[in-house]
Scaffold this motif. Sequence first.
Motif, PDB file in Angstrom:
ATOM      1  N   UNK A  13       0.586  -1.167   0.022  1.00 34.69           N
ATOM      2  CA  UNK A  13      -0.033   0.089   0.187  1.00 34.69           C
ATOM      3  C   UNK A  13       0.684   1.286  -0.160  1.00 34.69           C
ATOM      4  N   UNK A  14       1.755   1.256   0.735  1.00 36.31           N
ATOM      5  CA  UNK A  14       2.860   2.407   0.780  1.00 36.31           C
ATOM      6  C   UNK A  14       3.405   2.409  -0.468  1.00 36.31           C
ATOM      7  N   UNK A  15       3.778   1.614  -1.176  1.00 35.80           N
ATOM      8  CA  UNK A  15       4.604   1.619  -2.508  1.00 35.80           C
ATOM      9  C   UNK A  15       3.536   2.121  -3.555  1.00 35.80           C
ATOM     10  N   UNK A  16       2.143   1.764  -3.393  1.00 32.47           N
ATOM     11  CA  UNK A  16       1.285   2.021  -4.261  1.00 32.47           C
ATOM     12  C   UNK A  16       1.044   3.777  -4.129  1.00 32.47           C
ATOM     13  N   UNK A  17       0.966   4.211  -3.211  1.00 33.77           N
ATOM     14  CA  UNK A  17       0.726   5.560  -2.550  1.00 33.77           C
ATOM     15  C   UNK A  17       1.912   6.295  -3.109  1.00 33.77           C
ATOM     16  N   UNK A  18       3.263   5.851  -3.037  1.00 27.38           N
ATOM     17  CA  UNK A  18       4.541   6.624  -3.633  1.00 27.38           C
ATOM     18  C   UNK A  18       4.348   6.553  -5.050  1.00 27.38           C
ATOM     19  N   UNK A  19       4.024   5.655  -5.684  1.00 24.27           N
ATOM     20  CA  UNK A  19       3.995   5.484  -7.212  1.00 24.27           C
ATOM     21  C   UNK A  19       2.886   6.557  -7.806  1.00 24.27           C
ATOM     22  N   UNK A  20       1.736   6.479  -7.221  1.00 18.35           N
ATOM     23  CA  UNK A  20       0.848   7.203  -7.659  1.00 18.35           C
ATOM     24  C   UNK A  20       1.025   8.562  -7.315  1.00 18.35           C
ATOM     25  N   UNK A  21       1.438   9.146  -6.062  1.00 18.50           N
ATOM     26  CA  UNK A  21       2.123  10.293  -5.815  1.00 18.50           C
ATOM     27  C   UNK A  21       3.100  11.003  -6.998  1.00 18.50           C
ATOM     28  N   UNK A  22       3.911  10.040  -7.430  1.00 18.88           N
ATOM     29  CA  UNK A  22       4.746  10.641  -8.351  1.00 18.88           C
ATOM     30  C   UNK A  22       4.628  10.119  -9.976  1.00 18.88           C
ATOM     31  N   UNK A  23       3.212   9.674 -10.062  1.00 15.96           N
ATOM     32  CA  UNK A  23       3.009   9.322 -11.282  1.00 15.96           C
ATOM     33  C   UNK A  23       3.612   8.217 -11.981  1.00 15.96           C
ATOM     34  N   UNK A  24       3.667   7.267 -11.491  1.00 19.54           N
ATOM     35  CA  UNK A  24       4.697   6.349 -11.936  1.00 19.54           C
ATOM     36  C   UNK A  24       3.922   4.863 -12.249  1.00 19.54           C
ATOM     37  N   UNK A  25       2.824   4.689 -11.814  1.00 17.67           N
ATOM     38  CA  UNK A  25       1.860   3.680 -12.218  1.00 17.67           C
ATOM     39  C   UNK A  25       1.895   3.266 -13.686  1.00 17.67           C
ATOM     40  N   UNK A  26       1.590   4.449 -14.530  1.00 19.88           N
ATOM     41  CA  UNK A  26       1.890   4.193 -15.929  1.00 19.88           C
ATOM     42  C   UNK A  26       3.171   3.829 -16.388  1.00 19.88           C
ATOM     43  N   UNK A  27       4.070   4.031 -15.782  1.00 24.30           N
ATOM     44  CA  UNK A  27       5.596   3.472 -16.277  1.00 24.30           C
ATOM     45  C   UNK A  27       5.639   2.038 -15.991  1.00 24.30           C
ATOM     46  N   UNK A  28       4.831   1.579 -14.932  1.00 25.23           N
ATOM     47  CA  UNK A  28       5.375   0.030 -14.401  1.00 25.23           C
ATOM     48  C   UNK A  28       4.192  -0.667 -15.517  1.00 25.23           C
ATOM     49  N   UNK A  29       3.043  -0.036 -15.973  1.00 20.90           N
ATOM     50  CA  UNK A  29       2.167  -0.560 -17.080  1.00 20.90           C
ATOM     51  C   UNK A  29       3.258  -0.868 -18.244  1.00 20.90           C
TER      52      UNK A  29
END
Length: 71
Positions: free
Chosen positions: A33-49
């Motif tokens: 959950x912390x990692x998801x928060x971090x990635x969302x905050x920095x807009x990096x979820x799309x990068x993982x996709x």
Amino acid sequence: MDKIAAAENIFATEEEIDAEVELLAKRQNMSKDQMYQHLRKDGLIDNIYWQIKEHKTIKFLIDKNVIEIVI
């Protein structure tokens, strides 16, 4: 690469994204959950996709002998 992925219906699933986030979290000694928060905050979820999609597309090309790895 995007055209190949689209033509072959290659994409990253929610399960694959979740597994990658969990792996990243373990490496950083964080909860998922912390990692998801971090990635969302920095807009990096799309990068993982896109990374997962690219990896799957390259694997598809290798499996179909379209490209060859030379060492």
